[in-house]
Motif scaffolding. Structure first.
Motif, PDB file in Angstrom:
ATOM      1  N   ILE A  28      46.748 -29.899 -30.256  1.00 34.16           N
ATOM      2  CA  ILE A  28      47.322 -31.245 -30.294  1.00 34.16           C
ATOM      3  C   ILE A  28      46.519 -32.194 -29.405  1.00 34.16           C
ATOM      4  N   ILE A  29      45.980 -31.667 -28.330  1.00 33.17           N
ATOM      5  CA  ILE A  29      45.209 -32.484 -27.387  1.00 33.17           C
ATOM      6  C   ILE A  29      43.716 -32.424 -27.691  1.00 33.17           C
ATOM      7  N   THR A  30      43.215 -31.228 -27.986  1.00 28.23           N
ATOM      8  CA  THR A  30      41.767 -31.048 -28.074  1.00 28.23           C
ATOM      9  C   THR A  30      41.153 -31.549 -29.378  1.00 28.23           C
ATOM     10  N   VAL A  31      41.855 -31.446 -30.476  1.00 29.88           N
ATOM     11  CA  VAL A  31      41.296 -31.954 -31.732  1.00 29.88           C
ATOM     12  C   VAL A  31      41.082 -33.462 -31.655  1.00 29.88           C
ATOM     13  N   PRO A  32      42.051 -34.250 -31.160  1.00 29.03           N
ATOM     14  CA  PRO A  32      41.754 -35.679 -30.995  1.00 29.03           C
ATOM     15  C   PRO A  32      40.602 -35.935 -30.015  1.00 29.03           C
ATOM     16  N   ALA A  33      40.462 -35.096 -28.990  1.00 31.00           N
ATOM     17  CA  ALA A  33      39.349 -35.269 -28.051  1.00 31.00           C
ATOM     18  C   ALA A  33      38.014 -35.019 -28.744  1.00 31.00           C
ATOM     19  N   MET A  34      37.974 -34.011 -29.609  1.00 28.94           N
ATOM     20  CA  MET A  34      36.734 -33.741 -30.342  1.00 28.94           C
ATOM     21  C   MET A  34      36.437 -34.858 -31.331  1.00 28.94           C
ATOM     22  N   LEU A  35      37.458 -35.377 -31.979  1.00 29.09           N
ATOM     23  CA  LEU A  35      37.252 -36.493 -32.900  1.00 29.09           C
ATOM     24  C   LEU A  35      36.787 -37.738 -32.148  1.00 29.09           C
ATOM     25  N   ALA A  36      37.351 -37.973 -30.974  1.00 29.18           N
ATOM     26  CA  ALA A  36      36.966 -39.142 -30.180  1.00 29.18           C
ATOM     27  C   ALA A  36      35.514 -39.062 -29.734  1.00 29.18           C
ATOM     28  N   LEU A  37      35.000 -37.865 -29.573  1.00 35.10           N
ATOM     29  CA  LEU A  37      33.615 -37.696 -29.162  1.00 35.10           C
ATOM     30  C   LEU A  37      32.653 -38.293 -30.187  1.00 35.10           C
ATOM     31  N   PHE A  38      33.006 -38.170 -31.462  1.00 38.23           N
ATOM     32  CA  PHE A  38      32.112 -38.647 -32.523  1.00 38.23           C
ATOM     33  C   PHE A  38      32.589 -39.921 -33.203  1.00 38.23           C
ATOM     34  N   TRP A  39      33.761 -40.417 -32.820  1.00 38.31           N
ATOM     35  CA  TRP A  39      34.302 -41.634 -33.442  1.00 38.31           C
ATOM     36  C   TRP A  39      33.505 -42.839 -32.949  1.00 38.31           C
ATOM     37  N   PRO A  40      32.865 -43.559 -33.870  1.00 36.14           N
ATOM     38  CA  PRO A  40      32.064 -44.703 -33.414  1.00 36.14           C
ATOM     39  C   PRO A  40      32.931 -45.911 -33.067  1.00 36.14           C
ATOM     40  N   ILE A  41      32.819 -46.376 -31.834  1.00 37.58           N
ATOM     41  CA  ILE A  41      33.483 -47.599 -31.392  1.00 37.58           C
ATOM     42  C   ILE A  41      32.387 -48.639 -31.240  1.00 37.58           C
ATOM     43  N   ASN A  42      32.506 -49.714 -31.986  1.00 37.40           N
ATOM     44  CA  ASN A  42      31.455 -50.727 -32.056  1.00 37.40           C
ATOM     45  C   ASN A  42      30.129 -50.110 -32.486  1.00 37.40           C
ATOM     46  N   GLY A  43      30.186 -49.112 -33.376  1.00 39.67           N
ATOM     47  CA  GLY A  43      28.989 -48.484 -33.907  1.00 39.67           C
ATOM     48  C   GLY A  43      28.416 -47.360 -33.068  1.00 39.67           C
ATOM     49  N   LEU A  44      28.965 -47.130 -31.859  1.00 42.23           N
ATOM     50  CA  LEU A  44      28.417 -46.094 -30.979  1.00 42.23           C
ATOM     51  C   LEU A  44      29.502 -45.100 -30.589  1.00 42.23           C
ATOM     52  N   SER A  45      29.189 -43.811 -30.718  1.00 38.92           N
ATOM     53  CA  SER A  45      30.116 -42.772 -30.273  1.00 38.92           C
ATOM     54  C   SER A  45      29.792 -42.417 -28.823  1.00 38.92           C
ATOM     55  N   VAL A  46      30.571 -41.521 -28.257  1.00 38.56           N
ATOM     56  CA  VAL A  46      30.330 -41.092 -26.876  1.00 38.56           C
ATOM     57  C   VAL A  46      28.953 -40.449 -26.753  1.00 38.56           C
ATOM     58  N   THR A  47      28.591 -39.603 -27.715  1.00 35.69           N
ATOM     59  CA  THR A  47      27.275 -38.962 -27.673  1.00 35.69           C
ATOM     60  C   THR A  47      26.155 -39.982 -27.804  1.00 35.69           C
ATOM     61  N   ASP A  48      26.380 -41.032 -28.585  1.00 36.57           N
ATOM     62  CA  ASP A  48      25.380 -42.108 -28.700  1.00 36.57           C
ATOM     63  C   ASP A  48      25.195 -42.807 -27.360  1.00 36.57           C
ATOM     64  N   ARG A  49      26.285 -43.116 -26.715  1.00 37.38           N
ATOM     65  CA  ARG A  49      26.214 -43.834 -25.432  1.00 37.38           C
ATOM     66  C   ARG A  49      25.557 -42.981 -24.341  1.00 37.38           C
ATOM     67  N   LEU A  50      25.898 -41.692 -24.290  1.00 42.20           N
ATOM     68  CA  LEU A  50      25.323 -40.817 -23.270  1.00 42.20           C
ATOM     69  C   LEU A  50      23.825 -40.594 -23.471  1.00 42.20           C
ATOM     70  N   SER A  51      23.383 -40.569 -24.716  1.00 40.67           N
ATOM     71  CA  SER A  51      21.973 -40.309 -24.986  1.00 40.67           C
ATOM     72  C   SER A  51      21.170 -41.595 -25.197  1.00 40.67           C
ATOM     73  N   ASP A  52      21.826 -42.739 -25.124  1.00 37.98           N
ATOM     74  CA  ASP A  52      21.156 -44.025 -25.312  1.00 37.98           C
ATOM     75  C   ASP A  52      20.421 -44.074 -26.656  1.00 37.98           C
ATOM     76  N   SER A  53      21.122 -43.620 -27.695  1.00 41.77           N
ATOM     77  CA  SER A  53      20.571 -43.635 -29.049  1.00 41.77           C
ATOM     78  C   SER A  53      21.683 -44.058 -30.006  1.00 41.77           C
ATOM     79  N   VAL A  54      21.364 -44.103 -31.278  1.00 39.29           N
ATOM     80  CA  VAL A  54      22.341 -44.544 -32.264  1.00 39.29           C
ATOM     81  C   VAL A  54      22.167 -43.731 -33.546  1.00 39.29           C
ATOM     82  N   VAL A  55      23.272 -43.503 -34.245  1.00 42.68           N
ATOM     83  CA  VAL A  55      23.224 -42.853 -35.558  1.00 42.68           C
ATOM     84  C   VAL A  55      23.367 -43.960 -36.599  1.00 42.68           C
TER      85      VAL A  55
END
Length: 178
Positions: free
Chosen positions: A142-169
């Motif tokens: 209930i907690i972890t699946v939304p956390a995993m989705l939030a990791l890749f959910w693009p906010i303003n075109g950038l996901s968490v992984t995009d922001r941490l790596s300073d790149s964009v998909v």
């Protein structure tokens, strides 16, 4: 001058969450095959180095159940797999199918360090999810699946992984037909 996928002035639209998710699922299936081959190679090397009779005894006694070296090797193999494709073409096989690419804002390919940041951030959330589900049970989904989705959910075109790596998909445009 570094090679670029497109002109620095050209801005490609960010990839949608659905395309990212489909590519992750497809890449997950490919990763299973890669991990199976890497585990087989590791097992063959370990059996050869230790000796097949002793290795078989260790396997039967359960001594090989939690091999930290194997875990590290598999983690490293997956990093090399993703980083190789991301730094060369910006796309894994799944990303080619769904026409999305990882790149810097100026259109150049990501570096190995940027690929490490992307991989490590995704792996950390995945590891924490597995760890929580092991110790706390299925209720943690209930907690972890939304956390995993939030990791890749693009906010303003950038996901968490995009922001941490300073790149964009980005979404790769369809090739023009003649």
């Amino acid at each position: 001058m570094p090679r670029r996928f497109h002109d620095a002035e050209e801005l490609l639209p960010p990839a949608t969450f659905i395309k990212r998710l489909l590519a992750i699922i497809y890449d997950g299936l490919i990763c299973i095959a890669v991990l199976l081959v890497a585990t087989w190679i590791y097992t063959m090397l370990a059996g050869w180095i230790i000796g097949w009779d002793r290795y078989e005894q260790m396997a039967e006694s359960g001594a090989l159940g939690g091999d930290p070296l194997l875990t590290f090797v598999l983690f490293l193999v997956l990093y090399v797999f993703f980083a190789y494709f991301w730094t060369r073409t910006g796309q894994t096989l799944a990303m080619q199918v769904w026409r999305i690419r990882i790149e810097n804002l100026d259109g150049s390919p990501v570096t190995w360090t940027q690929a490490l940041w992307r991989y490590a951030s995704a792996a950390a959330v995945f590891f924490l999810t597995l760890l929580a589900s092991y110790y706390l049970g299925g209720i943690t989904l209930i907690i972890t699946v939304p956390a995993m989705l939030a990791l890749f959910w693009p906010i303003n075109g950038l996901s968490v992984t995009d922001r941490l790596s300073d790149s964009v998909v980005v979404q790769v445009p369809k090739p023009e037909k003649n």
